[in-house]
Write an enzyme that holds these catalytic residues in place. Structure first.
Site, PDB file in Angstrom:
ATOM      1  N   LYS A  49      -4.915  -8.990   5.304  1.00  0.00           N
ATOM      2  CA  LYS A  49      -5.512  -8.444   6.533  1.00  0.00           C
ATOM      3  C   LYS A  49      -7.001  -8.815   6.597  1.00  0.00           C
ATOM      4  CE  LYS A  49      -2.197  -4.682   6.760  1.00  0.00           C
ATOM      5  NZ  LYS A  49      -1.828  -3.322   6.375  1.00  0.00           N
ATOM      6  N   GLN A  93      -4.123   2.199   4.243  1.00  0.00           N
ATOM      7  CA  GLN A  93      -2.938   1.468   3.765  1.00  0.00           C
ATOM      8  C   GLN A  93      -1.932   2.440   3.153  1.00  0.00           C
ATOM      9  OE1 GLN A  93      -2.388  -1.917   4.131  1.00  0.00           O
ATOM     10  NE2 GLN A  93      -0.360  -1.556   3.267  1.00  0.00           N
ATOM     11  N   ASP A 116      -3.619   1.679  13.668  1.00  0.00           N
ATOM     12  CA  ASP A 116      -2.168   1.658  13.448  1.00  0.00           C
ATOM     13  C   ASP A 116      -1.427   2.502  14.489  1.00  0.00           C
ATOM     14  OD1 ASP A 116      -1.066   0.071  11.524  1.00  0.00           O
ATOM     15  OD2 ASP A 116      -1.471   1.444   9.858  1.00  0.00           O
TER      16      ASP A 116
END
Ligand code: NAP
Length: 275
Positions: A49, A93, A116
């Site tokens: 990422k 994460q 997200d």
């Protein structure tokens, strides 16, 4: 003939456009990623990422914590990032270490920085049919891939295997919003194959080899979200690709299908959160 849904190709196309968009932005997007623990897969995902973000001119910081980090420490860091004007997007994460309540951590992220789309605000908007700040990355990536190949959703029967907050539930809602008829299956579903055989579009997000060719009707569209290492250590998806590709009209491979689209969506979301 089966058409392979090429996530890498579409990701590259999205990145090309995003790069020039970021180049022209006066306020550059800035993504903060929190990584707690030493899970090797998570470390690979986070590095990937960061690399992608940097390639596009997006600022990226990774904040590492050891496995034994406390919930309070994580909450304090999120609070600091929420108030930091130089940070426009925050990602925690997953999975988090077992002693951490992941809901408490996700709930603490400001919805405007929730890249997200997993906070209660953004998922609430999604589930009520309103617009969240951003849609969750993997489901968004799946729809981008289906749209790229002109796959019609309206009126189609979409069967989703898996009901996680990350993939199964949001993709089911997003398909509903696009007027598909949606069935969600999970580990307690009885006679799974009877249900999947009625699917025009089958999305599998389980994490084990579960979809064989005897579970599909002809010309079904198959999206394989699963990623795991098989008994030989090889990256694998949920679907028996070789056999299923004989009957599917479209199929996403693993690797090279949904994975690159998740990253593409993450970068899109990061850029779009700069308001
Ligand atoms: P998860 O939270 O573990 O959810 C797995 C789901 O599969 C659960 O809803 C579970 O049902 C269901 N399930 C398990 N065994 C089943 C069975 N025998 N029959 C039917 N359903 C079954 O996983 P996730 O986060 O959604 O991820 C799923 C997979 O996608 C993993 O391999 C993950 O690595 C991968 N993934 C890939 C990407 C990507 O970018 N490609 C992104 C995210 C995730 P219950 O709810 O009843 O337990």
């Amino acid at each position: 003939m089966t058409i392979i849904l090429d996530g890498k190709k579409l990701r590259d196309k999205i990145f090309e456009k995003l790069k020039s968009r970021v180049d022209s932005m006066t306020t550059k997007p800035s993504l903060a990623v929190i990584l707690a623990g030493e899970d090797p897969s998570s470390q690979i995902y986070v590095n990937n990422k960061k690399k992608c973000a940097e390639k596009l001119g997006i600022n990226s910081i990774v904040i590492n914590y050891p496995e034994n980090v406390s919930e309070t420490e994580l909450l304090e860091k999120i609070e600091t990032l929420n108030n930091d004007k130089n940070v426009t997007a925050i990602l925690v994460q997953l999975p988090l270490p077992n002693h951490i309540n992941k809901f408490k951590i996700i709930d603490a992220i400001s919805p405007q920085k929730d890249v997200d789309g997993l906070t209660p605000y953004n998922s609430g908007k999604l589930f009520s049919g309103e617009e969240p700040y951003v849609y969750p990355c993997t489901p968004r990536g799946i729809l981008l891939l289906l749209d790229e190949y002109g796959i019609e959703l309206e009126g189609k029967h979409a069967v989703v295997i898996g009901r996680s907050n990350l993939v199964g539930k949001p993709i089911a809602q997003m398909l509903l919003k696009r007027n598909a008829t949606v069935t969600t299956c999970h580990s307690k579903t009885k006679n799974l194959a009877d249900i999947t055989k009625t699917a025009d579009i089958l999305i599998s997000a389980v994490g084990k080899k579960i979809v064989g060719e005897n579970m599909l009707k002809n010309n079904c569209v198959v999206i394989d979200v699963g990623i795991f290492r098989d008994e030989n250590g090889k990256i694998s998806g949920d679907v028996d690709f070789d056999k299923v590709s004989q009957t599917a009209s479209y199929i996403s491979p693993v690797p090279g299908g949904v994975g690159p689209m998740t990253i593409a969506s993450l970068m899109l979301n990061t850029v779009e959160l700069v308001k």
